[in-house]
Design an enzyme around this catalytic site. Structure first.
Site, PDB file in Angstrom:
ATOM      1  N   LYS A 207       6.322 -10.421   2.705  1.00 22.59           N
ATOM      2  CA  LYS A 207       5.318 -11.417   2.354  1.00 22.59           C
ATOM      3  C   LYS A 207       5.173 -11.493   0.836  1.00 22.59           C
ATOM      4  CE  LYS A 207       1.302 -10.243   1.901  1.00 22.59           C
ATOM      5  NZ  LYS A 207       0.476  -9.795   0.727  1.00 22.59           N
TER       6      LYS A 207
ATOM      7  N   PRO B 200      11.175  -2.129   0.087  1.00 26.98           N
ATOM      8  CA  PRO B 200      10.506  -0.971  -0.513  1.00 26.98           C
ATOM      9  C   PRO B 200       9.093  -0.781   0.009  1.00 26.98           C
ATOM     10  CG  PRO B 200      11.596  -2.296  -2.206  1.00 26.98           C
ATOM     11  CD  PRO B 200      11.678  -3.073  -0.928  1.00 26.98           C
TER      12      PRO B 200
ATOM     13  N   ALA C  22       5.105   0.217  -0.284  1.00 29.78           N
ATOM     14  CA  ALA C  22       4.026   0.051  -1.272  1.00 29.78           C
ATOM     15  C   ALA C  22       4.481  -0.818  -2.435  1.00 29.78           C
ATOM     16  CB  ALA C  22       3.540   1.408  -1.762  1.00 29.78           C
TER      17      ALA C  22
ATOM     18  N   GLY D 189       3.830  -4.381  -2.679  1.00 25.45           N
ATOM     19  CA  GLY D 189       3.153  -5.660  -2.815  1.00 25.45           C
ATOM     20  C   GLY D 189       3.754  -6.754  -1.957  1.00 25.45           C
TER      21      GLY D 189
ATOM     22  N   GLY E 110       3.628  -6.638   1.535  1.00 30.64           N
ATOM     23  CA  GLY E 110       3.034  -6.601   2.873  1.00 30.64           C
ATOM     24  C   GLY E 110       3.889  -5.922   3.919  1.00 30.64           C
ATOM     25  N   GLY E 111       4.755  -5.003   3.494  1.00 26.24           N
ATOM     26  CA  GLY E 111       5.723  -4.416   4.422  1.00 26.24           C
ATOM     27  C   GLY E 111       5.094  -3.699   5.594  1.00 26.24           C
ATOM     28  N   GLY E 112       4.103  -2.843   5.334  1.00 24.25           N
ATOM     29  CA  GLY E 112       3.478  -2.106   6.424  1.00 24.25           C
ATOM     30  C   GLY E 112       2.780  -3.013   7.415  1.00 24.25           C
ATOM     31  N   SER E 113       2.055  -4.026   6.889  1.00 23.60           N
ATOM     32  CA  SER E 113       1.363  -4.965   7.769  1.00 23.60           C
ATOM     33  C   SER E 113       2.352  -5.816   8.553  1.00 23.60           C
ATOM     34  CB  SER E 113       0.440  -5.868   6.944  1.00 23.60           C
ATOM     35  OG  SER E 113      -0.606  -5.124   6.353  1.00 23.60           O
ATOM     36  N   SER E 114       3.438  -6.209   7.910  1.00 23.35           N
ATOM     37  CA  SER E 114       4.454  -7.007   8.593  1.00 23.35           C
ATOM     38  C   SER E 114       5.151  -6.181   9.675  1.00 23.35           C
ATOM     39  CB  SER E 114       5.473  -7.547   7.586  1.00 23.35           C
ATOM     40  OG  SER E 114       6.271  -8.557   8.155  1.00 23.35           O
TER      41      SER E 114
ATOM     42  N   ASP F 125      -4.180  -7.622   5.387  1.00 24.13           N
ATOM     43  CA  ASP F 125      -2.994  -8.471   5.457  1.00 24.13           C
ATOM     44  C   ASP F 125      -2.520  -8.698   6.887  1.00 24.13           C
ATOM     45  OD1 ASP F 125      -2.380  -9.337   2.946  1.00 24.13           O
ATOM     46  OD2 ASP F 125      -0.990  -7.718   2.483  1.00 24.13           O
TER      47      ASP F 125
END
Length: 288
Positions: free
Chosen positions: A11, A97, A99, A101, A103-107, A139
């Protein structure tokens, strides 16, 4: 019950307007979030217990495979469905990567919710999935479906994004974390803006018109993040020198994006940036 795979796109916040912290310690935002064709992939399959395996180039950054956003999302899904902890084997292919910016964890959590519901044939509505996603993080609702939208409030109020053309872009991450909490605290110590929603005055039917409108917007966290993480100003300078129409930090960083007029220009810029900083993560992409 069968294995189900779901894409978890990165994101990008094309703009991020942040208001003053409220009485409960939250910052209202107004942000236009769009999604990349670069991302992670989550695959779930029925099993005798819930487990997580992380693969891919950024697997080492997620060493805790007993408690992260993906597992929290699935446990909440099982609780909402009344089945307890869902019995699923989960594989997360981590290509973005951590952390960063983006939105990787939320995605990833959103992809796990969609795939878990389908793999177990659960009678859970889209609205219930969105509620679970917001419990996981601000997010969450935006990243659940991976579709461009304007997020307001604490991120839970979604509305249709302005009609945008596909935006050729380059994502550049210097490989250092940008601590979100510290960035917000630094923002509070400076001049605080308002969480104003940006509305285009005319059609955004090509890259130039979209960039002209976005150039009038901002990321309120860019300056405080750049003041805390020395690699961010370097990344912004490098990207600006690669010939984009617009350069900006995504979210609280540390990923910088550049918007280009053509996909060919973006691909060439990514190649040049990778040659300059071979240890950094750099990808050409299309934002849509």
């Amino acid at each position: 019950m069968t294995a189900v795979s779901a894409f978890a796109p990165a994101k990008v916040n094309l703009y991020l307007h942040v208001g003053p912290v409220d009485a409960e310690g939250y910052h209202p935002i107004a942000s236009l979030g769009v999604f990349s064709d670069v991302g992670d992939r989550v695959t779930v399959a029925p099993a005798d217990r819930l487990s997580l395996e992380v693969t891919g180039p950024f697997a080492a950054a997620l060493s805790d495979t007993t408690d992260n956003l993906v597992l929290r999302a699935l446990r909440r899904l099982g609780g909402r469905a009344g089945i307890g902890e869902p019995r699923l084997s989960v594989v997360l292919d981590k290509q973005v990567p951590v952390a960063s910016g983006l939105g990787g964890g939320s995605s990833d959590a959103g992809a796990a919710l969609r795939a878990g519901r389908d793999a177990l044939s659960l009678d859970i509505s889209d609205a219930e999935l969105e509620a679970i996603a917001f419990e996981i993080g601000a997010d969450g609702p935006l990243c659940l479906w991976g579709r461009a939208a304007v997020a307001e409030g604490r991120g839970e109020r979604l509305s249709a994004a302005p009609s945008l053309p596909p935006l050729p872009a380059v994502l550049l991450n210097p490989g250092v974390p940008s601590p979100t909490g510290a960035v917000y605290r630094a923002y509070d110590d400076g001049l605080v803006a308002e969480a104003d929603r940006a509305i285009p005055l005319g059609p955004l039917d090509d890259v130039r018109s979209a960039v002209a409108w976005l150039s009038g917007q901002r990321n309120d966290l860019e300056a405080p993040a750049a003041g805390l993480v020395g690699a961010i100003p370097e990344a912004l300078t490098l990207m600006s020198g690669a010939g984009p129409q617009l350069t900006r930090l995504s979210g609280s960083g540390a990923t910088v994006f550049g918007l280009f007029e053509t996909a060919e220009a973006a691909a060439e810029a990514a190649e040049n940036l990778s040659a300059q900083r071979p240890a950094w993560w750099c990808r050409p992409t299309t934002l849509a």
